[in-house]
Scaffold this motif. Sequence first.
Motif, short mmCIF file in Angstrom:
data_model
loop_
_atom_site.label_atom_id
_atom_site.label_comp_id
_atom_site.label_asym_id
_atom_site.label_seq_id
_atom_site.Cartn_x
_atom_site.Cartn_y
_atom_site.Cartn_z
N GLY A 51 0.82 -1.21 0.00
CA GLY A 51 0.00 0.00 0.00
C GLY A 51 0.85 1.25 0.00
O GLY A 51 1.93 1.29 -0.60
N THR A 52 0.39 2.28 0.68
CA THR A 52 1.05 3.57 0.67
C THR A 52 2.08 3.66 1.80
O THR A 52 1.77 3.41 2.96
CB THR A 52 0.01 4.70 0.84
OG1 THR A 52 -0.96 4.60 -0.22
CG2 THR A 52 0.69 6.06 0.78
N GLN A 82 3.84 3.94 -3.63
CA GLN A 82 3.10 2.69 -3.54
C GLN A 82 4.06 1.50 -3.51
O GLN A 82 5.04 1.44 -4.26
CB GLN A 82 2.15 2.54 -4.73
CG GLN A 82 0.98 3.51 -4.71
CD GLN A 82 0.10 3.32 -3.49
OE1 GLN A 82 -0.36 2.21 -3.20
NE2 GLN A 82 -0.15 4.41 -2.78
N GLN A 90 7.37 5.99 -10.45
CA GLN A 90 6.50 6.78 -9.58
C GLN A 90 7.07 8.20 -9.41
O GLN A 90 7.05 8.77 -8.33
CB GLN A 90 6.30 6.08 -8.24
CG GLN A 90 5.66 4.70 -8.40
CD GLN A 90 5.28 4.07 -7.09
OE1 GLN A 90 4.37 4.53 -6.39
NE2 GLN A 90 5.96 2.98 -6.73
#
Length: 1023
Positions: A51-52, A82, A90
Amino acid sequence: MNTKQPSQGWLSDVGVFAVNRLPAHSDHRYYRTESEARELGDMNLRHSLNGTWKFAYSNHPDSRPADFYLPERSCAGWDFIQVPGHIQLQSYGRPQYVNTMYPWDGHEELRPPQLPQKTNPVGSYVKEFELPARFHDQPVYISFQGVESAFYVWLNGQFVGYSEDSFTPSEFDLTPFMQKGMNKLAVEVYQRSTGSWIEDQDFWRFSGIFRDVYLYTAPKLHVRDLFVRTDLDAEYKHGVLRADVRVQGEEFGYAEAVLIDPDGTEAGRTRLNPAADSGEELRLSLALPVQDTRLWSAEIPALYTLLIYLYDSSDGLAEVVPQQIGFRKFEMIDRIMHLNGKRLVFKGVNRHEWNFQRGRVLTKEDMLFDIRTLKQNNINAVRTSHYPNQTLWYELCDQYGIYVIDEMNLESHGSWQKMGAIEPSWVVPGDRPEWKDIVMDRAVSMLERDKNHPSILIWSCGNESFGGEVIYQVSEFFRKADPSRLVHYEGVFNDRRFNDTSDMESRMYAKPADVEAYLNSNPEKPYITCEYMHAMGNSLGGMHKYTELESKYPMYQGGFIWDYIDQALLKEDSYGQPYLAYGGDFNDRATDYNFCGNGIVYADRKWSPKMQEVKFLYQNIKLIPDKDNLTIINDQLFADTSSHVLEIVLYREGEEIRRTEVQVNIAPLSSQTLPIELAGQGEELPGEYCIHASLKLKERTLWAEAGHEAAFGQYVFMIGSQDAVEAAASNRHELEVVRGDVNIGVHGRNFSVMFSKQIGTLVSLNYAGQEMISLPPQPLFWRASTDNDRGTAMDFHAAGWYAASLAPKCTEVQLLEEGGGVTVRFDYKLSIHAEAGAAVEYTVYPDGGIRVKSEYKGAAGLPDMPIYALSFKLPARYNKLEWLAMGPEENYIDRCSGARLGLFETEVKDSDAGYLVPQESGNRTGVRSVRILDGGGAGLTIKASARQPVECRISPYTAFELEHARHRFELPPVHYTVVTVAGRQMGVGGDDSWGAPVHEEYRIPSDRDMSFEFWIQAEGLDL
């Protein structure tokens, strides 16, 4: 390597690659209850940290937030990233694609194990978490399934560990560092480390946490490691299952094993016996005989389930481990590899893990698409090029039935090969003992994790790392740790000092003749082509030359196409439009540009037209019809054909006449000839007939729907001698010929044709008031260079044909009226040679049909001709195509085995294939006719005799527009439909993309005279 003080010096210390990392172990699942184990669902004893995460990017280690891991260090204001994911995808740094050279080449002069000093990107990750309640008062571990390329871990300010090896799990014990409430996990990831010297694969260079991260715990008694092995008796009928189990924990009572067969019935039960007691670890073993064993193969992937129950000293159930088992025996018999007693042929492909948006971050959906694609196209084997894959991939290969060469994470290509030349003076690992431990660690990590998967038949010692003693020692480790599998390493071809490193001869991109020469030399080892048919751009021509060796030489045991999927990334052009980008498009230098585009599947997971050839040449069941009979050859080793239905269809001129279905059951490794009974209405008419035989699935399977075609064959024959094209010219009216000073006009009822003596060609074709010609026909001898063409420097040695196509000089115009038609002939000189010439002859008939004949006069000493054709433009509104030709996908004279003669429709905009660099594509061989229509059904038809069909390419772009574009967005807006009719186009080749020529029989010698002809007719217009 048990120091507790982290050091940046570890990054360049070849002796430090794992600090406090837990030993590698099998990837088995485990549960607290039997019901959970039987369902094989998500593990309740794991907790995902995907996830984050909070994130900071630093281009150089000196600029990183060095103490970010401390509890008091605030991460407020940090960015987010992420996980799993690559840093460079990213918005941090840039991705870089290189093949053999190291990514720092040209920036810094380095030798192993030195690291770049100018830049070494660092990602600082922080994840705060609270333990789930089910983890309280339990040991807590963390698993990083993949981090590129080296990383340090802290928890709550305390150093946990360090690890290298991007593609196998790194696990650490967090128990001593856990606290109640919120915990701060900090991870520092470096792009460059010692491991970078041996991770020089042909792929994009990224960094970051790109596979799953999760916490896990274990019951008080826990199977820490499991190694299952199967064996079969001499008749391959009865089996025995053996397992070694390592248990951690206290208060062990006993362990029981239950074996469930593929139908869910219990097949055996036994207790496990203690084998040895080594302190905290208890070792158990079992041996369980299985009568009338259901064998595992790619054809019938029968899986048993072994359930291991651990009980504590109070007889309480502590843990249940389900492990899927495939009973199979892979062995060398008389220098030939056998599976369950049968000679095996690998119909394989090399596969990178790839997603065009996420790089090497794959989802389950990606993998399901891939494995279904393999099965639907008769691909039975995968080489995990060139690193261990996610563990789910092996589970799917077990379940769906795919043979696997599991390749360890080792490639040092740039240390010994420079621009194709072999220079191993500073090769790693070579014979350098200081590199043994880091290399062996990667072998151990792969084997320990993957050892229980029946799909894995061969361990591979890595890729393109030359040779030497270190890799030989790796191969010996594989043999000692797991005698049930063979060992592969291609690099012995370059360094024969340790020839026993590989159990099979394995070469890359050897020509078919070279393979055959080896097989005729009474060799000691069987042969596989671990990489062949370099599928870069428009390629795969001549693949049949390799697959034909399968039946000719028992010691030829197949190969693995390079490769499965284009490694292209989604990017936006200057106008914000998405496109598939390759090396250099991210301003990455050094780079190898579009050499990443070698897939039989496009990066967006659409099948390339090359797949048509792969599916046909890899099919295990051969259908060979003639006019009266059909021979079915079942080359499957274990499966009969009872799960399929045979469909036979008779066509005349592409139109279906009759079809029938037949139930067939051909035993494995046998054949049968059946009579074809398709006589019926229409067969007595003259014309061209075609029989299609197709074997289709009766019922839905894991990998395909009912009706999926598994095998295909066709037979084409003529009845009568009348030529349908010539017959079309029999309806004649009066023609008016106008002999102008500059133009020759030929006029009929509702049509006119104009020829220019000044320009030297046909300039107008007007049917019912509609002008069809936007740019006049002209001889064409040049095609847009394919990647393989550029690899052979065709644009250098054959460039004269490019010039000859731009400006053929008209030397004579002749007009002849005879036979009910009017003929205008244009003779041309060609700039490539004084004696080379061409002519185009147009004969106009009163019904509006035009017979076009093209002639070429050869000359000695010229390079081979890329294409011999005539090309012209129509208005773009004529964009619908209806073919009677070989198809449905594009095909070429050396890549048409999988094409079939039939009627099919396409649109002009879809004719060009989606290769990364625009190039020649969209051709069809065996063209009897193609209708080029607008939305109302009006337009032109190109026709040719069935006895002398032509080739056609109909595209929005000319060969020259394609030649000079390096991306799709560089092509001009569409204004025309470009029609290219060829008497012959050279093959596309594909033995490799850096110098291998198209095979001689598929070239066009330019020293001989040639000719071809076709007809142009109006379609859907009132004449």
